[in-house]
Design an enzyme around this catalytic site. Sequence first.
Site, short mmCIF file in Angstrom:
data_model
loop_
_atom_site.label_atom_id
_atom_site.label_comp_id
_atom_site.label_asym_id
_atom_site.label_seq_id
_atom_site.Cartn_x
_atom_site.Cartn_y
_atom_site.Cartn_z
N ARG A 263 87.59 37.39 45.27
CA ARG A 263 88.59 36.97 46.25
C ARG A 263 88.18 35.73 47.03
O ARG A 263 88.97 34.79 47.15
CB ARG A 263 88.78 38.13 47.24
CG ARG A 263 89.89 37.92 48.25
CD ARG A 263 89.91 39.07 49.27
NE ARG A 263 89.72 40.35 48.65
CZ ARG A 263 90.69 41.12 48.15
NH1 ARG A 263 91.93 40.75 48.25
NH2 ARG A 263 90.41 42.27 47.59
N CYS A 329 114.18 46.50 41.57
CA CYS A 329 114.99 47.66 41.88
C CYS A 329 114.19 48.81 42.46
O CYS A 329 114.15 49.88 41.87
CB CYS A 329 115.68 48.08 40.60
SG CYS A 329 117.33 48.60 40.93
N1 LLP Z 1 82.06 43.20 41.62
C1 LLP Z 1 82.60 44.40 41.34
C2 LLP Z 1 81.78 45.40 40.67
C3 LLP Z 1 83.92 44.68 41.68
O1 LLP Z 1 84.45 45.87 41.41
C4 LLP Z 1 84.70 43.68 42.33
C5 LLP Z 1 86.11 43.93 42.68
C6 LLP Z 1 84.11 42.45 42.59
C7 LLP Z 1 82.78 42.24 42.23
C8 LLP Z 1 84.85 41.32 43.28
O2 LLP Z 1 85.19 41.69 44.57
P1 LLP Z 1 85.86 40.62 45.56
O3 LLP Z 1 84.80 39.60 45.91
O4 LLP Z 1 86.98 40.01 44.86
O5 LLP Z 1 86.28 41.43 46.73
N2 LLP Z 1 93.08 44.35 43.54
C9 LLP Z 1 92.45 44.51 44.84
C10 LLP Z 1 90.97 44.19 44.79
C11 LLP Z 1 90.22 45.00 43.76
C12 LLP Z 1 88.77 44.65 43.72
C13 LLP Z 1 88.09 45.31 42.55
N3 LLP Z 1 86.70 45.02 42.42
C14 LLP Z 1 93.18 43.63 45.84
O6 LLP Z 1 94.14 42.97 45.47
O7 LLP Z 1 92.85 43.62 47.02
#
Ligand code: LLP
Length: 401
Positions: A263, A329
């Site tokens: 993110r 929808c």
């Molecule tokens: N490493 C692992 C093992 C992870 O499971 C994740 C994210 C990351 C790194 C990266 O995390 P970040 O830096 O992006 O927070 N769809 C959800 C977020 C799901 C995150 C899943 N794992 C949303 O839209 O908020």
Amino acid sequence: MRVDDIRAQVKESPFYLYSQARISANYAAYEAALRGLDSIIGYAVKANNNMLIMRHLQSLGSGAVLVSGNELRAAMVAGFDPTRTIFNGNGKLPWELRLAVEQGVLVNVDSEFDLDNIAAAAEAAGKTARVLIRINPDVDPEVHAYVSTGLANSKFGIRNSHLQWFLDRIRALPSVELVGVHSHLGSTITRVAIFRDAAQIMVSFVRQIRDQGFNLRYLNIGGGLGIDYHHKGEKLPSPADLIDTVRDVVADLGLTIIIEPGRSMVANAAALVNTVTGVKTNGNKNFIVVDGSMSALIRPSLYDAYQHIELTAPSSEPEQTFDVVGPVCESADFLGKARPLPAPAAGAGLVVHDAGAYCMTMASTYNLKMRPPEWWVAEGGELRQIRRGETLDDHLRLFEG
Ligand code: LLP
């Protein structure tokens, strides 16, 4: 370039609009934060798998963090260095593990059966699998339950009480070499002290494992740093704040520190640009109906996530409170709730900010609203399409033959 000028050039709506320069700046912030530490930045491809974005991050020196065989294949096409690449996941399939071992990427061990599958894949490939054990530090990331991953009862990783079983088993597996430990607490974390608590726990595991003669080389502290979705001028922690918080805990271990941002690398580098279809009122609710929807951007519907919304042009209309909804929808189809906005005219532009992470990758074709095109403003300033929009023909082609 004004968004309305870009809308006039793009001619399709909705579309994702990225800033290449912002992605570079986000990467540079991690690079600067990690200076002085032996480290690997592994970009979590699940956040955004556009091939140009992946290639761009790869060209800046990023490694990759993957959760499927197809993400691994795409990462190899994008040119990521396998030795700076990590394969995560709680349900890795035999063919995916075989590919990972053949490519020489680091593999996280997630469970007893996962370890057996990794060993089998390594034997079949005639190679040694280099693995990290994913341990749940049981630290609360203080985020939505759906994006919380490192608690004791999470489906990911192993409990520390099982660690000894894994060490004994790995010692007995000639095709598996234990090279590190991994933890990932969750996503959208905005209090960096949480990372320090977890790092301290992980360091105690490192000591315990080293005491048994294993030659560890990596400590993977996961991803999860949140971003400023609310645009209220709050000072949220930066990559530098995160790394500074853990630096003294991890600096003298003689390990390569792996960090897995998704993110915080791409979210603030894009917006979903929509066109207003019309405005309506039902009961005591006002709605702005746009052409984008939960098919293009599901985070508000799925996690009640807030993403900031603005009109692309100034307006002299007084502000009212609107729900911004799409044409799909079901009542879960909203991009924002109770937003103070001036009533827009049909045809006006409306942007949903911070749409670079987990928006396009989670898009669907629900209601046959096809996945939108992606454009970026390149570092040289030119506007360029970086993925075409899907069409109904793409859908119909799946039924040919
Ligand atoms: N490493 C692992 C093992 C992870 O499971 C994740 C994210 C990351 C790194 C990266 O995390 P970040 O830096 O992006 O927070 N769809 C959800 C977020 C799901 C995150 C899943 N794992 C949303 O839209 O908020």
